[in-house]
Scaffold this active site. Structure first.
Site, PDB file in Angstrom:
ATOM      1  N   LYS A 185       0.848  -1.200   0.000  1.00 50.19           N
ATOM      2  CA  LYS A 185       0.000   0.000   0.000  1.00 50.19           C
ATOM      3  C   LYS A 185       0.881   1.246   0.000  1.00 50.19           C
ATOM      4  CE  LYS A 185      -3.366  -2.721   0.044  1.00 50.19           C
ATOM      5  NZ  LYS A 185      -4.751  -2.994   0.292  1.00 50.19           N
TER       6      LYS A 185
HETATM    7  C1  LIG Z   1      -5.687  -4.005   0.739  1.00 52.28           C
HETATM    8  C2  LIG Z   1      -7.126  -3.699   0.789  1.00 52.28           C
HETATM    9  C3  LIG Z   1      -7.921  -4.078   1.878  1.00 52.28           C
HETATM   10  C4  LIG Z   1      -7.461  -5.021   2.960  1.00 52.28           C
HETATM   11  O1  LIG Z   1      -6.314  -4.637   3.635  1.00 52.28           O
HETATM   12  P1  LIG Z   1      -5.404  -5.775   4.332  1.00 52.28           P
HETATM   13  O2  LIG Z   1      -4.482  -4.997   5.185  1.00 52.28           O
HETATM   14  O3  LIG Z   1      -4.714  -6.503   3.227  1.00 52.28           O
HETATM   15  O4  LIG Z   1      -6.319  -6.648   5.112  1.00 52.28           O
HETATM   16  C5  LIG Z   1      -9.235  -3.652   1.918  1.00 52.28           C
HETATM   17  N1  LIG Z   1      -9.758  -2.912   0.926  1.00 52.28           N
HETATM   18  C6  LIG Z   1      -9.030  -2.533  -0.143  1.00 52.28           C
HETATM   19  C7  LIG Z   1      -9.679  -1.689  -1.196  1.00 52.28           C
HETATM   20  C8  LIG Z   1      -7.702  -2.924  -0.263  1.00 52.28           C
HETATM   21  O5  LIG Z   1      -6.999  -2.561  -1.329  1.00 52.28           O
END
Ligand SMILES: *Cc1c(COP(=O)(O)O)cnc(C)c1O
Length: 363
Positions: A185
């Site tokens: 991210k």
């Molecule tokens: C990555 C993501 C999540 C979940 O996050 P994690 O930390 O991987 O559990 C939820 N929503 C979106 C849109 C994402 O890109």
């Protein structure tokens, strides 16, 4: 070879600071719920212009715990975009509620506010607005609909740390927001991590209890909670990376601008950003009729691309009860999208290489 996202290079830029933080936590002898988490929560709340931040284990747990804290569960419906990472849907399912998909705008890929009201029933308790690919959803009409129907708006800000809607940061736009700090991210930990941000003090308090076994005072359990805490170690590593986030976002914006200017006129649909929004370009997603062929030709020439995502949630085996749904906009998007490399460590030359290869293989 141009990698899609060079995580190693991104983190190497902060190597010494990260190792210092690791050493500080190791030597402290205190690894769960301490000052590192407190400090990161304060800085991240400040960064999002939100009154409260609660560190949690990951983005899925952030969304799930918000729903739980609002007492949303069995028998309730939660409106979700038909095109999103499956975690958005899973959060609703995990809480015991039913996800109700609403189609996106084909130009921004974010939930279409004009289609939300038709999906609202007496059971609807919340809308999860995803800021997909780094661009904020159109929050004003979504908030107006929610207010009219007395329901909550939860931002899924997992891809949008620092993005702006009408000059305001995501994470403080809805009733509560879930963030992910998954390594890939825009703000990534060295492992899994997440956060809830909100201006609702009561909600923050409830989430804080839920993440820690339903307990405020050790061995006194008010509710049947979970273990979804953010580690001291990840909090310390995130505290190192947060001050560099805006620089990395600037680099992503510059790369996106370079792509958008140079790729005009090709047989591909380029990303569009609403006038009211500033994207943080988690992904640079183009659309193309011969997507699979284009991806293969780029791969043969050393350009790594990805598809976010290849299968919409309603067509996944995990959601077989939704497999008969017709969601044509989402289905078309999933067939045509392709994400170009957008690593903040890419050089201008890397970007120019991607551009010239794309022009060369034009199909
Ligand atoms: C990555 C993501 C999540 C979940 O996050 P994690 O930390 O991987 O559990 C939820 N929503 C979106 C849109 C994402 O890109």
């Amino acid at each position: 070879m141009i990698p899609f996202l060079d995580l190693k290079a991104i983190n190497l830029a902060h190597r010494d600071e990260l190792i210092n933080a690791f050493t500080r936590v190791l030597d402290s002898g205190w690894y769960v719920l301490g000052n590192e988490v407190k400090q990161f929560e304060a800085s991240f709340a400040d960064y999002c212009n939100a009154n409260h931040c609660v560190g949690v284990s990951n983005g899925l747990d952030a969304l799930h715990l918000i729903l739980r804290a609002y007492d949303i569960g069995a028998g309730d419906e939660v409106i979700v975009p038909s095109n999103t990472y499956i975690a958005t849907w899973l959060a609703a399912t995990y809480a015991g509620a039913t996800p109700v998909p609403v189609e996106p705008c084909i130009d921004t890929y974010n939930i279409d506010p004009s289609l939300i009201e038709a999906a609202i029933t007496p059971r609807t308790k919340a809308i999860i607005a995803v800021h997909l690919y780094g661009q904020p959803a159109d929050m004003d009409p979504i908030m107006a609909i929610a207010e009219k129907h007395g329901i909550k708006v939860i931002e899924d800000a997992a891809q949008a740390h620092g993005a702006l809607y009408k000059g305001r940061k995501v994470g403080g736009l809805g009733h509560a927001a879930g963030f992910s700090f998954y390594p890939g991210k825009n703000l990534g930990a060295i492992g899994d991590a997440g956060a809830v941000t909100t201006n609702d003090a009561e909600l923050a308090d409830k989430v804080r209890v839920l993440v820690n076994y339903g307990s405020k005072v050790k061995y006194h359990n008010e509710v049947q909670g979970f273990n979804c805490r953010l580690d001291e170690l990840q909090a310390a590593l995130l505290t190192v990376k947060l001050p560099h986030l805006d620089d990395e976002t600037q680099r992503r914006k510059a790369i996106a601008k370079q792509y958008t200017e140079a790729l005009q006129g090709l047989e591909v649909v380029l990303p569009q950003v609403m006038a009211a929004a500033e994207s943080v370009w988690h992904l640079y997603v183009i659309r193309c009729k011969n997507r699979d062929k284009l991806q293969q030709m780029l791969a043969e020439r050393g350009v790594s691309t990805m598809i976010h995502y290849p299968i919409p949630p309603h067509q996944q085996k995990a959601y077989s009860e939704f497999n008969h749904y017709n969601l044509p906009i989402s289905e078309k998007i999933h067939q045509q999208i392709l994400s170009l490399p957008i690593s903040p460590t890419m050089t201008d030359e890397d970007v120019l290489d991607v551009i010239s290869i794309l022009r060369e293989v034009q199909i």
